[in-house]
Design a protein around this motif. Structure first.
Motif, PDB file in Angstrom:
ATOM      1  N   TYR A  75       0.825  -1.206   0.000  1.00  0.00           N
ATOM      2  CA  TYR A  75       0.000   0.000   0.000  1.00  0.00           C
ATOM      3  C   TYR A  75       0.864   1.263   0.000  1.00  0.00           C
ATOM      4  O   TYR A  75       2.068   1.216   0.205  1.00  0.00           O
ATOM      5  N   SER A  76       0.211   2.391  -0.186  1.00  0.00           N
ATOM      6  CA  SER A  76       0.918   3.664  -0.153  1.00  0.00           C
ATOM      7  C   SER A  76       1.380   3.963   1.269  1.00  0.00           C
ATOM      8  O   SER A  76       0.809   3.471   2.254  1.00  0.00           O
ATOM      9  N   ALA A  77       2.413   4.794   1.381  1.00  0.00           N
ATOM     10  CA  ALA A  77       2.873   5.219   2.700  1.00  0.00           C
ATOM     11  C   ALA A  77       1.790   6.014   3.426  1.00  0.00           C
ATOM     12  O   ALA A  77       1.675   5.944   4.654  1.00  0.00           O
ATOM     13  N   SER A  78       1.000   6.762   2.678  1.00  0.00           N
ATOM     14  CA  SER A  78      -0.082   7.540   3.294  1.00  0.00           C
ATOM     15  C   SER A  78      -1.108   6.636   3.963  1.00  0.00           C
ATOM     16  O   SER A  78      -1.595   6.931   5.057  1.00  0.00           O
ATOM     17  N   THR A  79      -1.441   5.531   3.311  1.00  0.00           N
ATOM     18  CA  THR A  79      -2.364   4.570   3.909  1.00  0.00           C
ATOM     19  C   THR A  79      -1.799   4.016   5.202  1.00  0.00           C
ATOM     20  O   THR A  79      -2.504   3.933   6.219  1.00  0.00           O
ATOM     21  N   PHE A  80      -0.526   3.649   5.175  1.00  0.00           N
ATOM     22  CA  PHE A  80       0.061   3.052   6.373  1.00  0.00           C
ATOM     23  C   PHE A  80       0.205   4.075   7.495  1.00  0.00           C
ATOM     24  O   PHE A  80       0.061   3.748   8.679  1.00  0.00           O
ATOM     25  N   ALA A  81       0.495   5.320   7.141  1.00  0.00           N
ATOM     26  CA  ALA A  81       0.552   6.370   8.155  1.00  0.00           C
ATOM     27  C   ALA A  81      -0.824   6.589   8.781  1.00  0.00           C
ATOM     28  O   ALA A  81      -0.937   6.842   9.983  1.00  0.00           O
ATOM     29  N   LEU A 116       6.098   9.256   4.891  1.00  0.00           N
ATOM     30  CA  LEU A 116       7.258   8.448   5.269  1.00  0.00           C
ATOM     31  C   LEU A 116       7.924   9.006   6.526  1.00  0.00           C
ATOM     32  O   LEU A 116       8.385   8.243   7.389  1.00  0.00           O
ATOM     33  N   ARG A 117       7.942  10.330   6.640  1.00  0.00           N
ATOM     34  CA  ARG A 117       8.504  10.947   7.863  1.00  0.00           C
ATOM     35  C   ARG A 117       7.662  10.572   9.081  1.00  0.00           C
ATOM     36  O   ARG A 117       8.205  10.224  10.141  1.00  0.00           O
ATOM     37  N   VAL A 118       6.343  10.621   8.945  1.00  0.00           N
ATOM     38  CA  VAL A 118       5.461  10.273  10.062  1.00  0.00           C
ATOM     39  C   VAL A 118       5.644   8.806  10.455  1.00  0.00           C
ATOM     40  O   VAL A 118       5.663   8.456  11.639  1.00  0.00           O
ATOM     41  N   VAL A 170     -12.396  10.637   9.928  1.00  0.00           N
ATOM     42  CA  VAL A 170     -11.643  11.882  10.146  1.00  0.00           C
ATOM     43  C   VAL A 170     -10.156  11.552  10.109  1.00  0.00           C
ATOM     44  O   VAL A 170      -9.738  10.430  10.428  1.00  0.00           O
ATOM     45  N   ALA A 171      -9.347  12.519   9.724  1.00  0.00           N
ATOM     46  CA  ALA A 171      -7.904  12.312   9.677  1.00  0.00           C
ATOM     47  C   ALA A 171      -7.363  12.141  11.092  1.00  0.00           C
ATOM     48  O   ALA A 171      -7.756  12.875  12.008  1.00  0.00           O
ATOM     49  N   PRO A 172      -6.471  11.183  11.348  1.00  0.00           N
ATOM     50  CA  PRO A 172      -5.932  10.969  12.697  1.00  0.00           C
ATOM     51  C   PRO A 172      -4.985  12.090  13.114  1.00  0.00           C
ATOM     52  O   PRO A 172      -4.359  12.740  12.274  1.00  0.00           O
ATOM     53  N   VAL A 173      -4.874  12.280  14.407  1.00  0.00           N
ATOM     54  CA  VAL A 173      -4.106  13.412  14.949  1.00  0.00           C
ATOM     55  C   VAL A 173      -2.614  13.273  14.675  1.00  0.00           C
ATOM     56  O   VAL A 173      -1.892  14.277  14.646  1.00  0.00           O
ATOM     57  N   TRP A 174      -2.121  12.048  14.512  1.00  0.00           N
ATOM     58  CA  TRP A 174      -0.677  11.884  14.312  1.00  0.00           C
ATOM     59  C   TRP A 174      -0.205  12.265  12.910  1.00  0.00           C
ATOM     60  O   TRP A 174       0.996  12.360  12.680  1.00  0.00           O
ATOM     61  N   LEU A 175      -1.139  12.484  11.992  1.00  0.00           N
ATOM     62  CA  LEU A 175      -0.741  13.003  10.676  1.00  0.00           C
ATOM     63  C   LEU A 175      -0.545  14.506  10.812  1.00  0.00           C
ATOM     64  O   LEU A 175      -1.484  15.293  10.699  1.00  0.00           O
ATOM     65  N   ASP A 176       0.698  14.923  11.071  1.00  0.00           N
ATOM     66  CA  ASP A 176       0.999  16.299  11.466  1.00  0.00           C
ATOM     67  C   ASP A 176       1.293  17.198  10.269  1.00  0.00           C
ATOM     68  O   ASP A 176       2.082  18.135  10.365  1.00  0.00           O
TER      69      ASP A 176
END
Length: 426
Positions: A100-106, A184-186, A127-133
């Motif tokens: 999967y994409s890195a965005s999906t895994f993040a 990927l950074r997250v 909703v977007a999770p809080v850890w996606l900064d």
């Protein structure tokens, strides 16, 4: 292979679905070149039975590993939650390879969130999770979460993924920094272990595909008769099933667009698992004759996407299909299925302005044929869609670059070669 290189003994263990097996195969081929040794037509409500069958491989894999003492690494998919103790007992390191994409895994978050987190209801994933900064629009629609739950079994996908993330030494993903640097950074931040992108693994056209697909010459002749960039291709993947009502509404929208199209239609199990022999509205093919070409069964997708007359792709938003289309600079008409990560990929591509998502009701996934037609025309011909077409063309060099993917795969190979030995090897 010269003596300065380390011999790699690796087992590849993918999930049994086409979209998973092919990326694993691509990585296997690359590792084989480096000296490594390596040994879907189900409706969504029957996927739990496949997972139960897959889990029964534990005994056979354990026996295989007992006889294969040279194996030091297993590169696995999301499903074998039972694998960590099997590997630990034999001093084998694990690489979790996410197709999967890195965005999906993040979006999934850390193992603690997957195993016992705050998101317990389908609504919690809308909703977007809080850890996606970083600024993002990553969230499921409610109907996508409800649909995905149909393919869960007694061990949820979240439990499978969370358990494996706790034990793997490396998390590898089908991604690259040129496309998903923030995600990927997250991932590095929340997992605190090596996060290694493998590149986008763009597919290459097999030289013998023309011969293998007896219908290609007729299809090519039809495509040759159309002007450049005027045809849109429609394919909903191998695992997406729509109700009869939705298929008819989609077909009506495609017809209303008035544009040339080629549509790969599979007679697949639909409502309540019943096989519907003709999923298209009565008279549809006659009404679009000459302007539209309907293909029954499997289509040579790469051949179609590479043809000069094709200018857009109405896709179910599988990550592999998106990579293929953008590798040829084609803008996307985003129509995500209600399973896996398809909705998140649609949001990601919409936010990157390389595609336009067809508007659907958040609760039940319904849509109108008028909105389908409007979305197709905007992506394909309307002046408002010119930025989408330009952006898709601009990312072509990244999504199609075999050289870039090979650079990432070289880095991945070095990471395995240079990884500290497990305690059992010391």
């Amino acid at each position: 292979m010269d003596g300065s290189q380390k011999q790699l003994h690796i087992v590849m263990f993918p999930w049994l679905a086409y979209g998973h097996i092919m990326p694993f195969l691509q990585v296997s081929k690359f590792l084989a070149q480096k000296g490594a040794e390596s040994t879907s037509d189900l409706p969504i409500h029957q996927v739990p039975y496949l997972k139960k069958a897959y889990d029964k491989l534990e005994t056979q894999l354990t026996e295989f590993l007992k006889k294969s003492s040279q194996v030091k690494w297993i590169i696995h998919d999301f499903a074998p939650y039972w694998l960590p103790p099997v590997a630990t007992q034999r001093g084998i390191n694990l690489v979790y390879f996410s197709i999967y994409s890195a965005s999906t895994f993040a979006f999934l978050g850390p193992p603690s969130e997957l195993l016992n987190g705050s998101r317990q209801r389908p609504e919690d994933f809308t909703v977007a999770p809080v850890w996606l900064d970083y600024p993002n629009n990553l969230a499921f629609k409610l109907h996508e979460m409800v649909g995905h739950q149909e393919c869960m079994d007694s061990v949820s996908d979240f439990e499978r993924v969370g358990t494996l993330l706790l034990s793997c030494k490396i998390l590898a993903l089908r991604s690259c920094y040129e496309v998903e640097a923030d995600a990927l950074r997250v991932l590095s931040k929340i997992h605190q272990k090596p996060i290694i992108p493998l590149g986008l693994l763009p597919p290459s056209l097999p030289s013998n595909e023309d011969k293998e697909n007896e219908n290609w010459e007729a299809m090519k002749k039809w495509l040759d008769s159309k002007r450049d960039k005027t045809v849109f291709y429609v394919a909903l993947g191998s695992e997406v099933s729509l109700s009869q009502e939705f298929m008819h509404e989609l077909a009506s929208g495609i017809e209303k667009s008035g544009l040339p199209f080629i549509w790969a239609v599979r007679n697949r199990p639909l409502v309540e698992g019943q096989l519907v022999q003709d999923v298209l509205p009565s008279g549809f093919e006659e009404r679009v004759s000459g302007r539209g070409l309907v293909l029954r069964g499997w289509a040579p997708q790469l051949r179609v996407l590479t043809h000069s007359s094709v200018g857009g792709f109405l896709t179910h938003c599988g990550w592999s299909s998106v990579i293929e289309a953008l590798g040829y600079g084609l803008p996307l008409i985003l129509f995500p299925g209600a399973s896996s990560d398809l909705g998140l990929v649609a949001r990601l591509m919409h936010s990157k302005k390389v595609g336009l998502e067809i508007e659907r009701n958040d609760l039940d996934g319904s849509f109108t044929s008028d909105l389908v037609a409007e979305s197709i025309k905007r992506v394909m011909v309307d002046p408002e869609g010119e930025p989408l077409r330009a952006n898709a063309s601009a990312v072509k060099e990244i999504f199609s670059s075999v050289e870039l993917s090979n650079k990432y795969l070289d880095e991945f190979t070095r990471s395995i070669e240079e990884f500290p030995p497990s305690d059992a090897e010391v």
